[in-house]
Write an enzyme that holds these catalytic residues in place. Structure first.
Site, PDB file in Angstrom:
ATOM      1  N   HIS A  29     -26.309 -67.821 -14.696  1.00  0.00           N
ATOM      2  CA  HIS A  29     -25.570 -66.591 -14.384  1.00  0.00           C
ATOM      3  C   HIS A  29     -25.828 -65.529 -15.458  1.00  0.00           C
ATOM      4  O   HIS A  29     -26.189 -64.387 -15.143  1.00  0.00           O
ATOM      5  CB  HIS A  29     -24.075 -66.915 -14.307  1.00  0.00           C
ATOM      6  CG  HIS A  29     -23.195 -65.742 -14.005  1.00  0.00           C
ATOM      7  ND1 HIS A  29     -22.651 -65.526 -12.766  1.00  0.00           N
ATOM      8  CD2 HIS A  29     -22.769 -64.712 -14.788  1.00  0.00           C
ATOM      9  CE1 HIS A  29     -21.917 -64.420 -12.785  1.00  0.00           C
ATOM     10  NE2 HIS A  29     -21.982 -63.908 -14.010  1.00  0.00           N
ATOM     11  N   GLU A  30     -25.641 -65.918 -16.723  1.00  0.00           N
ATOM     12  CA  GLU A  30     -25.838 -64.953 -17.811  1.00  0.00           C
ATOM     13  C   GLU A  30     -27.313 -64.622 -18.002  1.00  0.00           C
ATOM     14  O   GLU A  30     -27.663 -63.481 -18.320  1.00  0.00           O
ATOM     15  CB  GLU A  30     -25.237 -65.497 -19.109  1.00  0.00           C
ATOM     16  CG  GLU A  30     -23.734 -65.672 -19.080  1.00  0.00           C
ATOM     17  CD  GLU A  30     -23.002 -64.380 -18.734  1.00  0.00           C
ATOM     18  OE1 GLU A  30     -23.490 -63.289 -19.103  1.00  0.00           O
ATOM     19  OE2 GLU A  30     -21.942 -64.455 -18.088  1.00  0.00           O
ATOM     20  N   HIS A  33     -28.164 -61.940 -15.597  1.00  0.00           N
ATOM     21  CA  HIS A  33     -27.732 -60.622 -16.086  1.00  0.00           C
ATOM     22  C   HIS A  33     -28.740 -60.065 -17.082  1.00  0.00           C
ATOM     23  O   HIS A  33     -29.166 -58.904 -16.995  1.00  0.00           O
ATOM     24  CB  HIS A  33     -26.370 -60.739 -16.784  1.00  0.00           C
ATOM     25  CG  HIS A  33     -25.208 -60.896 -15.858  1.00  0.00           C
ATOM     26  ND1 HIS A  33     -25.091 -60.205 -14.667  1.00  0.00           N
ATOM     27  CD2 HIS A  33     -24.082 -61.645 -15.967  1.00  0.00           C
ATOM     28  CE1 HIS A  33     -23.953 -60.534 -14.088  1.00  0.00           C
ATOM     29  NE2 HIS A  33     -23.325 -61.415 -14.845  1.00  0.00           N
TER      30      HIS A  33
END
Length: 232
Positions: A29-30, A33
């Protein structure tokens, strides 16, 4: 598939089968980003070493504690990692750039949930057909892939909630007029309190259950997973 039990063995097993899905979910997820920001022209995530699969670069203490608590007490297991530092000034269109970066994280969780769904479908079909013996290892893999579906769907939808500090908040802010977006962001200091209140009050489960459940049904339909094998 996994019963919540006061028995210590059951609790250890529950944490074990949720550890890989939650780590993958939070780290990717990170990373999504950071990679999205990097592709849009921001070198900050790369300079800070966030374009890596090393979980130590991404884990957040509070988010990790929430993971342990929910793994022991709730059917919706989740947590969060350290937010990636992004500098919107590098983007041609800062508002659009932030919206794209914010959506990249939850999208990754949804794709990861689908990947776990595909693996779970293959495993269950081989077990049902008798081509795979239900050993301790196979049972562990079944539980891990099963939880991988639910954890990543929960992470994806949780992060899309319109709370200032979450991805959904950044997306909403990008849709609001600038003066309203600024006012909206001013409530970010209360984000953790809001999240805790949602959990304690039971509202979190009320909000998440239809979102996650419907998404799980879609994955089950795509990969032909029998309904009785898809839900707790």
């Amino acid at each position: 598939m996994i019963d919540i039990s006061p028995d210590i063995t059951q609790n250890i097993t529950r944490i074990a089968v949720t550890l890989v899905p939650i780590l993958l979910g939070m780290v990717l997820h990170e990373l999504a980003h950071g990679y999205a920001a990097y592709r849009l022209g921001d070198p900050t995530p790369k300079l800070q070493g966030r374009l890596t699969l090393n979980p130590l670069k991404h884990l957040d203490v509070t988010g990790s504690i929430i993971f342990i608590v929910t793994a022991l007490t709730s059917p919706f297991v989740f947590g969060w990692a350290k937010p990636v530092n992004v500098q919107p000034r590098y983007f041609k269109d800062p508002r659009k750039g932030m919206m794209l970066i914010s959506f990249a994280g939850p999208l990754t969780n949804f794709l990861l949930a689908a990947a776990f769904g595909a693996l779970y479908a293959v495993l269950t079909r081989h077990v049902i057909a008798g081509g795979l013996e239900l050993t301790t290892t196979v049972r562990f893999l079944l539980n891990t892939t099963f939880m991988g579906i639910w954890i990543n769907l929960t992470l994806g939808w949780f992060n899309l909630l319109p709370i200032p500090a979450l991805d959904g908040g950044h997306i909403l802010a990008g849709l609001l007029p600038p003066h309203l977006a600024q006012r909206f962001y001013s409530y970010g200091k209360y984000a953790l309190i809001i999240i805790i209140l949602l959990m304690v009050s039971g509202a979190f489960r009320y909000i998440m259950k239809p979102l996650v459940g419907t998404s799980a049904e879609i994955i089950g339909s795509v990969f032909a997973i029998p309904p009785q094998l898809l839900f707790f």
